[in-house]
Design a protein around this motif. Structure first.
Motif, PDB file in Angstrom:
ATOM      1  N   ALA A  43       0.817  -1.229   0.000  1.00 15.84           N
ATOM      2  CA  ALA A  43       0.000   0.000   0.000  1.00 15.84           C
ATOM      3  C   ALA A  43       0.841   1.266   0.000  1.00 15.84           C
ATOM      4  N   THR A  44       2.186   1.146  -0.052  1.00 17.93           N
ATOM      5  CA  THR A  44       3.017   2.350   0.058  1.00 17.93           C
ATOM      6  C   THR A  44       3.205   3.064  -1.277  1.00 17.93           C
ATOM      7  N   ALA A  88       3.527  -3.344   4.059  1.00 23.40           N
ATOM      8  CA  ALA A  88       4.599  -3.142   3.064  1.00 23.40           C
ATOM      9  C   ALA A  88       5.903  -3.084   3.854  1.00 23.40           C
ATOM     10  N   ARG A  89       7.033  -2.885   3.163  1.00 22.71           N
ATOM     11  CA  ARG A  89       8.311  -2.851   3.891  1.00 22.71           C
ATOM     12  C   ARG A  89       8.639  -1.455   4.426  1.00 22.71           C
ATOM     13  N   ASN A  90       8.315  -0.409   3.664  1.00 23.85           N
ATOM     14  CA  ASN A  90       8.775   0.949   3.980  1.00 23.85           C
ATOM     15  C   ASN A  90       7.979   1.571   5.144  1.00 23.85           C
ATOM     16  N   GLU A 102       6.499  -5.302   6.925  1.00 24.41           N
ATOM     17  CA  GLU A 102       6.884  -6.715   6.787  1.00 24.41           C
ATOM     18  C   GLU A 102       7.405  -6.936   5.369  1.00 24.41           C
ATOM     19  N   ASP A 103       8.487  -7.678   5.254  1.00 28.77           N
ATOM     20  CA  ASP A 103       8.972  -8.092   3.937  1.00 28.77           C
ATOM     21  C   ASP A 103       8.277  -9.406   3.591  1.00 28.77           C
ATOM     22  N   ASN A 126      -2.013  -7.235  -3.226  1.00 26.29           N
ATOM     23  CA  ASN A 126      -1.563  -6.373  -4.317  1.00 26.29           C
ATOM     24  C   ASN A 126      -0.041  -6.347  -4.480  1.00 26.29           C
ATOM     25  N   SER A 165      -2.271  -9.772 -13.646  1.00 23.63           N
ATOM     26  CA  SER A 165      -1.754  -8.910 -14.710  1.00 23.63           C
ATOM     27  C   SER A 165      -2.253  -9.484 -16.033  1.00 23.63           C
ATOM     28  N   PRO A 192      -4.263  -5.819 -14.691  1.00 22.22           N
ATOM     29  CA  PRO A 192      -3.883  -4.591 -15.388  1.00 22.22           C
ATOM     30  C   PRO A 192      -2.843  -4.900 -16.461  1.00 22.22           C
ATOM     31  N   GLY A 193      -2.789  -4.034 -17.482  1.00 28.57           N
ATOM     32  CA  GLY A 193      -1.630  -4.020 -18.375  1.00 28.57           C
ATOM     33  C   GLY A 193      -0.663  -2.997 -17.794  1.00 28.57           C
ATOM     34  N   THR A 245       1.038  -0.008 -16.313  1.00 32.37           N
ATOM     35  CA  THR A 245       0.422   1.053 -15.515  1.00 32.37           C
ATOM     36  C   THR A 245       1.535   1.900 -14.908  1.00 32.37           C
ATOM     37  N   THR A 299       3.398   3.305 -12.343  1.00 33.31           N
ATOM     38  CA  THR A 299       3.672   3.179 -10.909  1.00 33.31           C
ATOM     39  C   THR A 299       5.188   2.996 -10.775  1.00 33.31           C
ATOM     40  N   PHE A 341       6.449   0.195 -10.507  1.00 36.86           N
ATOM     41  CA  PHE A 341       6.695  -1.123 -11.094  1.00 36.86           C
ATOM     42  C   PHE A 341       7.691  -1.035 -12.259  1.00 36.86           C
ATOM     43  N   PHE A 390       5.407  -0.566 -22.322  1.00 40.09           N
ATOM     44  CA  PHE A 390       5.122   0.575 -21.447  1.00 40.09           C
ATOM     45  C   PHE A 390       4.862   1.873 -22.197  1.00 40.09           C
TER      46      PHE A 390
END
Ligand SMILES: NC(=O)c1ccc[n+]([C@@H]2O[C@H](COP(=O)([O-])OP(=O)(O)OC[C@H]3O[C@@H](n4cnc5c(N)ncnc54)[C@H](OP(=O)(O)O)[C@@H]3O)[C@@H](O)[C@H]2O)c1
Length: 254
Positions: free
Chosen positions: A10-11, A33-35, A56-57, A84, A136, A179-180, A182, A184, A186, A198
């Motif tokens: 969610a970060t 998330a990790r951060n 959490e990783d 996600n 995806s 999704p195709g 996007t 972010t 990613f 992309f």
């Protein structure tokens, strides 16, 4: 009673957009998330709902179980689950470190499968719940130059659609978002920003909104964007050898 949704990853990107959409509609959030800093920022930003954050990783062994236990210790009931978090990597299979590809399988497949296992059991006891699994358009064909990533997403789609049938007649829905490309983080993480696939990336707000609407309606599978929908239909009619060649072509630099 206000319902609570757990969102992984969610970060940033789609996960962050989902957090905004759920918060706007008044759902309490459990964000993983990790951060840690970024999780704190988000918690301070959305002050209209209760937010619990867990750093959490999820690529580590038993991470899903740790998250489940921590949430139970807080006495939180998770009514909805959004799996996600995920990442991809560009390159021929044998040129990418096996450790990184292992982490990808752990995050995209194992953590998603295990979180679904723990929270679905509780949902079944209540005969109530909703799960959104982010796959995806990569799920629909083999993906040369991203072989493991495409395979992880094929797992997510197959797994989620099987659960839909197992849960038929219950009050629990499982939706797969496909999704195709996007816009972010990613693209940067996977190093695909300059590839053909992309060149027409969709906005993360639009993709998340389409996924959210399908999730609320309890739809089975949602492919975002007209071009992506056409691509998925084409991939169903093409021989898999040709579909793989197309996937290889779009993974080339633009
Ligand atoms: N963007 C696209 O083109 C695209 C297309 C199709 C499908 N998808 C899928 O959409 C999902 C969301 O990705 P995105 O596009 O929003 O990418 P993103 O902006 O890079 O977001 C990924 C999220 O996952 C979290 N994450 C990464 N590794 C993690 C780990 N080991 N443990 C816990 N959390 C971790 C990140 O947070 P931290 O760094 O804080 O851990 C971040 O919040 C992924 O499953 C991806 O495969 C994306």
């Amino acid at each position: 009673m206000t319902k609570t949704v757990l969102i992984t990853g969610a970060t940033s990107g789609l996960g962050y957009e989902f957090a905004k959409l759920f918060a706007n509609d008044g759902y309490n959030l459990v964000l993983v998330a990790r951060n840690e800093e970024r999780l704190k920022d988000i918690k301070n930003k959305f002050n209209n709902v209760n937010i619990f954050t867990f750093s959490e990783d999820l690529s580590q062994s038993n991470a899903a179980q740790r998250v489940y236990q921590a949430i139970n210790q807080e006495g939180i009931q998770v009514d909805m689950l959004v799996n996600n978090a995920g990442f991809g990597l560009l390159g021929e299979f044998d040129t990418i470190s096996i450790e990184k590809q292992h982490d990808m399988v752990q995050l995209n497949v194992t953590a998603l499968m295990e979180l679904t296992y723990y929270f679905l059991k509780d949902m079944k006891m209540r005969n109530q719940g909703k799960i959104l699994n982010v796959a995806s358009t990569a799920a629909f064909q083999p993906g040369p130059k991203m072989a493991v990533y495409y395979a992880t997403k094929a797992f997510v789609l197959s797994f989620s659609e099987a659960l839909v049938e197992e849960l038929y007649g219950s009050n629990i829905t499982v939706t797969t978002l496909c999704p195709g490309a996007t816009k972010t983080n990613f693209g940067a993480v996977a190093n695909v920003e300059n590839t053909k696939m992309f060149s027409r990336a969709m906005s993360s707000e639009v993709v998340a909104r389409q996924g959210y609407a399908a999730f609320i309606k309890g739809k089975r599978v949602v492919v975002t964007g007209g071009l992506n929908k056409m691509g998925v239909i084409a991939s169903k009619f093409l021989p898999r050898s040709i579909a793989a060649k197309v996937a290889k072509y779009v993974a080339e630099e633009n």
